[in-house]
Design a protein around this motif. Structure first.
Motif, PDB file in Angstrom:
ATOM      1  N   MET A 104      82.543 123.034  75.005  1.00  0.00           N
ATOM      2  CA  MET A 104      82.456 124.421  74.562  1.00  0.00           C
ATOM      3  C   MET A 104      83.856 124.978  74.398  1.00  0.00           C
ATOM      4  O   MET A 104      84.764 124.632  75.143  1.00  0.00           O
ATOM      5  CB  MET A 104      81.691 125.253  75.597  1.00  0.00           C
ATOM      6  CG  MET A 104      80.241 124.858  75.760  1.00  0.00           C
ATOM      7  SD  MET A 104      79.271 125.204  74.278  1.00  0.00           S
ATOM      8  CE  MET A 104      79.295 126.991  74.310  1.00  0.00           C
ATOM      9  N   ALA A 105      84.030 125.851  73.427  1.00  0.00           N
ATOM     10  CA  ALA A 105      85.330 126.496  73.220  1.00  0.00           C
ATOM     11  C   ALA A 105      85.597 127.476  74.358  1.00  0.00           C
ATOM     12  O   ALA A 105      84.677 128.070  74.917  1.00  0.00           O
ATOM     13  CB  ALA A 105      85.335 127.237  71.892  1.00  0.00           C
ATOM     14  N   GLN A 106      86.859 127.606  74.688  1.00  0.00           N
ATOM     15  CA  GLN A 106      87.284 128.682  75.586  1.00  0.00           C
ATOM     16  C   GLN A 106      87.697 129.853  74.712  1.00  0.00           C
ATOM     17  O   GLN A 106      88.404 129.677  73.716  1.00  0.00           O
ATOM     18  CB  GLN A 106      88.446 128.216  76.457  1.00  0.00           C
ATOM     19  CG  GLN A 106      88.061 127.129  77.448  1.00  0.00           C
ATOM     20  CD  GLN A 106      89.262 126.563  78.167  1.00  0.00           C
ATOM     21  OE1 GLN A 106      90.312 126.381  77.580  1.00  0.00           O
ATOM     22  NE2 GLN A 106      89.109 126.288  79.452  1.00  0.00           N
ATOM     23  N   GLU A 107      87.261 131.044  75.083  1.00  0.00           N
ATOM     24  CA  GLU A 107      87.527 132.212  74.244  1.00  0.00           C
ATOM     25  C   GLU A 107      88.254 133.278  75.046  1.00  0.00           C
ATOM     26  O   GLU A 107      87.839 133.651  76.146  1.00  0.00           O
ATOM     27  CB  GLU A 107      86.219 132.770  73.685  1.00  0.00           C
ATOM     28  CG  GLU A 107      86.427 133.900  72.686  1.00  0.00           C
ATOM     29  CD  GLU A 107      85.151 134.282  71.957  1.00  0.00           C
ATOM     30  OE1 GLU A 107      85.206 135.246  71.174  1.00  0.00           O
ATOM     31  OE2 GLU A 107      84.116 133.628  72.190  1.00  0.00           O
ATOM     32  N   ILE A 108      89.355 133.762  74.493  1.00  0.00           N
ATOM     33  CA  ILE A 108      90.144 134.831  75.111  1.00  0.00           C
ATOM     34  C   ILE A 108      90.209 136.007  74.146  1.00  0.00           C
ATOM     35  O   ILE A 108      90.532 135.840  72.963  1.00  0.00           O
ATOM     36  CB  ILE A 108      91.571 134.356  75.451  1.00  0.00           C
ATOM     37  CG1 ILE A 108      91.539 133.246  76.502  1.00  0.00           C
ATOM     38  CG2 ILE A 108      92.424 135.524  75.942  1.00  0.00           C
ATOM     39  CD1 ILE A 108      92.909 132.644  76.798  1.00  0.00           C
ATOM     40  N   GLY A 109      89.918 137.197  74.645  1.00  0.00           N
ATOM     41  CA  GLY A 109      90.089 138.421  73.874  1.00  0.00           C
ATOM     42  C   GLY A 109      91.247 139.222  74.431  1.00  0.00           C
ATOM     43  O   GLY A 109      91.391 139.340  75.643  1.00  0.00           O
ATOM     44  N   VAL A 113      83.655 141.712  77.254  1.00  0.00           N
ATOM     45  CA  VAL A 113      82.761 141.236  78.309  1.00  0.00           C
ATOM     46  C   VAL A 113      81.366 140.988  77.738  1.00  0.00           C
ATOM     47  O   VAL A 113      80.755 139.934  77.974  1.00  0.00           O
ATOM     48  CB  VAL A 113      82.694 142.244  79.473  1.00  0.00           C
ATOM     49  CG1 VAL A 113      81.626 141.832  80.480  1.00  0.00           C
ATOM     50  CG2 VAL A 113      84.048 142.358  80.167  1.00  0.00           C
ATOM     51  N   ALA A 114      80.862 141.953  76.971  1.00  0.00           N
ATOM     52  CA  ALA A 114      79.513 141.841  76.402  1.00  0.00           C
ATOM     53  C   ALA A 114      79.395 140.669  75.437  1.00  0.00           C
ATOM     54  O   ALA A 114      78.322 140.057  75.309  1.00  0.00           O
ATOM     55  CB  ALA A 114      79.137 143.143  75.700  1.00  0.00           C
ATOM     56  N   SER A 115      80.490 140.336  74.754  1.00  0.00           N
ATOM     57  CA  SER A 115      80.454 139.248  73.773  1.00  0.00           C
ATOM     58  C   SER A 115      80.594 137.880  74.420  1.00  0.00           C
ATOM     59  O   SER A 115      80.463 136.853  73.751  1.00  0.00           O
ATOM     60  CB  SER A 115      81.556 139.434  72.731  1.00  0.00           C
ATOM     61  OG  SER A 115      82.844 139.232  73.311  1.00  0.00           O
ATOM     62  N   GLY A 116      80.891 137.860  75.735  1.00  0.00           N
ATOM     63  CA  GLY A 116      80.922 136.598  76.464  1.00  0.00           C
ATOM     64  C   GLY A 116      82.238 135.860  76.460  1.00  0.00           C
ATOM     65  O   GLY A 116      82.244 134.636  76.643  1.00  0.00           O
ATOM     66  N   VAL A 117      83.357 136.564  76.256  1.00  0.00           N
ATOM     67  CA  VAL A 117      84.650 135.869  76.311  1.00  0.00           C
ATOM     68  C   VAL A 117      84.859 135.300  77.711  1.00  0.00           C
ATOM     69  O   VAL A 117      84.287 135.772  78.701  1.00  0.00           O
ATOM     70  CB  VAL A 117      85.824 136.800  75.943  1.00  0.00           C
ATOM     71  CG1 VAL A 117      85.667 137.339  74.529  1.00  0.00           C
ATOM     72  CG2 VAL A 117      85.964 137.941  76.945  1.00  0.00           C
ATOM     73  N   ALA A 161      90.548 151.580  86.233  1.00  0.00           N
ATOM     74  CA  ALA A 161      89.475 151.713  85.249  1.00  0.00           C
ATOM     75  C   ALA A 161      89.387 150.483  84.357  1.00  0.00           C
ATOM     76  O   ALA A 161      88.288 150.006  84.040  1.00  0.00           O
ATOM     77  CB  ALA A 161      89.688 152.964  84.399  1.00  0.00           C
ATOM     78  N   VAL A 162      90.535 149.956  83.953  1.00  0.00           N
ATOM     79  CA  VAL A 162      90.542 148.773  83.095  1.00  0.00           C
ATOM     80  C   VAL A 162      90.046 147.554  83.874  1.00  0.00           C
ATOM     81  O   VAL A 162      89.237 146.762  83.382  1.00  0.00           O
ATOM     82  CB  VAL A 162      91.945 148.525  82.521  1.00  0.00           C
ATOM     83  CG1 VAL A 162      91.989 147.210  81.750  1.00  0.00           C
ATOM     84  CG2 VAL A 162      92.363 149.679  81.609  1.00  0.00           C
ATOM     85  N   SER A 163      90.525 147.402  85.113  1.00  0.00           N
ATOM     86  CA  SER A 163      90.078 146.279  85.942  1.00  0.00           C
ATOM     87  C   SER A 163      88.577 146.326  86.160  1.00  0.00           C
ATOM     88  O   SER A 163      87.886 145.297  86.109  1.00  0.00           O
ATOM     89  CB  SER A 163      90.810 146.293  87.295  1.00  0.00           C
ATOM     90  OG  SER A 163      92.171 145.936  87.147  1.00  0.00           O
ATOM     91  N   ALA A 164      88.052 147.512  86.409  1.00  0.00           N
ATOM     92  CA  ALA A 164      86.609 147.661  86.624  1.00  0.00           C
ATOM     93  C   ALA A 164      85.829 147.305  85.368  1.00  0.00           C
ATOM     94  O   ALA A 164      84.746 146.705  85.439  1.00  0.00           O
ATOM     95  CB  ALA A 164      86.292 149.079  87.067  1.00  0.00           C
ATOM     96  N   ALA A 165      86.368 147.673  84.207  1.00  0.00           N
ATOM     97  CA  ALA A 165      85.676 147.391  82.952  1.00  0.00           C
ATOM     98  C   ALA A 165      85.532 145.890  82.714  1.00  0.00           C
ATOM     99  O   ALA A 165      84.568 145.435  82.095  1.00  0.00           O
ATOM    100  CB  ALA A 165      86.419 148.041  81.786  1.00  0.00           C
ATOM    101  N   ALA A 166      86.488 145.118  83.229  1.00  0.00           N
ATOM    102  CA  ALA A 166      86.441 143.660  83.044  1.00  0.00           C
ATOM    103  C   ALA A 166      85.415 143.006  83.954  1.00  0.00           C
ATOM    104  O   ALA A 166      84.955 141.893  83.672  1.00  0.00           O
ATOM    105  CB  ALA A 166      87.824 143.060  83.294  1.00  0.00           C
ATOM    106  N   GLY A 167      85.051 143.674  85.043  1.00  0.00           N
ATOM    107  CA  GLY A 167      84.086 143.102  85.968  1.00  0.00           C
ATOM    108  C   GLY A 167      84.563 141.780  86.544  1.00  0.00           C
ATOM    109  O   GLY A 167      85.692 141.677  87.018  1.00  0.00           O
TER     110      GLY A 167
END
Length: 312
Positions: free
Chosen positions: A19-24, A74-78, A93-99
């Motif tokens: 599987m590809a590794q994906e980074i956003g 996150v929603a797109s599955g990166v 806030a940014v850290s929390a958004a990344a989960g």
């Protein structure tokens, strides 16, 4: 929305079940010269890594937009996210958004850097070095020019919401507080928001007061260049004033080569960008990564500038 997409190693992956590794990645702004070099370096590096899909987006200096971009990643599955944060005071806030998705901050230090979870890291250069190296070299140059009995000047700040700007200005004040450099006095300091145009206007306003001055220190090269443009437009001899900044951008080195710029500090844009991708890949693999990964700053003067002409 401005985006750049890179798919690296797709042909190699077609014949395997891997599987590809994906980074956003999301950047504070695309229309910043230094960050453009960083981003382009990341694109080129990503293209060299088999099995990596990399995409980057422009937050346009809008924190809410950037947080939405992180959530969308996150929603797109990166597999990991890289953030050049808009507002360094919004790290939580940014850290929390990344989960639970691995996250790497690059270049700009978030205020929660000392509380990052094991799935997050920060890759940049230590800003305690940047303003210190620049201001101390200007101090030495002023002394060598016979101005050790008293020198006055101005300080240009970057965006006040940015940790690097705050730290670089603190560095300047700390240097001036040293016994060797306490002959230096700041007449005034204001923000020019990292901008060449704003710095030119600010320098023009300062000069309109008629106050004599001996130095200008800026938090980055773009503002230093703007200040130099204003001084030259006013007919000043640049040999009479010391100008110091940070980044060692190619534009800055051209100005230095012309004899108008005295001191800058090399901030390794490509090193930070590739380092952030390396850190993200390690986090994806479950490897331990130091919470702070520093790429050293290097003092740049007319004597060694040739070593940096193809760096940034």
């Amino acid at each position: 929305m401005k985006k750049t997409f890179v798919a690296a190693g797709i042909a190699a992956m077609m014949g395997t079940s891997a599987m590809a590794q994906e980074i956003g990645a999301t950047f504070s702004r695309f229309d910043d010269n230094w960050l453009t070099v960083l981003r382009n370096g990341m694109v080129e590096y990503a293209e060299s890594i088999d099995g990596l899909v990399y995409q980057q987006e422009d937050a346009s200096d809008d924190l809410a937009k950037q947080i939405d971009q992180v959530k969308n990643f996150v929603a797109s599955g990166v597999d990991a996210i890289i953030v050049n944060i808009v507002d360094t005071s919004a790290g939580a806030a940014v850290s929390a958004a990344a989960g639970n998705v691995p996250l790497v901050y690059v270049n700009r230090e978030p205020d929660n850097v000392n509380e990052l979870p094991p799935t997050q890291a920060f890759v940049a250069s230590n800003e305690i070095e940047s303003g210190t190296l620049s201001a101390f070299e200007v101090c030495k140059n002023l002394r060598a020019a016979g101005k050790g009995s008293g020198a006055r000047g101005y300080l240009m700040n970057g965006q006040l919401s940015n940790q690097a700007a705050v730290q670089r200005s603190k560095d300047v004040h700390d240097v001036i507080g040293m016994d060797m450099c306490n002959f230096m006095e700041i007449i005034d300091e204001q923000t020019a928001n990292w901008s060449r145009d704003e710095a030119q206007d600010l320098m023009t306003n300062w000069m309109s007061s008629g106050e004599p001055f001996d130095f200008v220190l800026a938090n980055n090269d773009e503002m230093a260049i703007g200040a130099i443009q204003a001084m030259k437009a006013a007919g000043m001899d640049m040999a009479d004033v010391q100008v110091g900044g940070v980044d060692a951008s190619q534009d800055a080195l051209l100005v230095m080569a012309a004899g108008d710029y005295d001191v800058t500090v090399f901030q390794d844009s490509v090193g930070q960008g590739t380092g952030s991708i390396d850190a993200a890949l390690k986090l994806i693999a479950g490897e331990k990564v130091d919470s702070k990964v520093y790429i050293p700053f290097v003092l740049v003067t007319p004597e060694n500038m040739d070593d940096f002409l193809d760096k940034n």
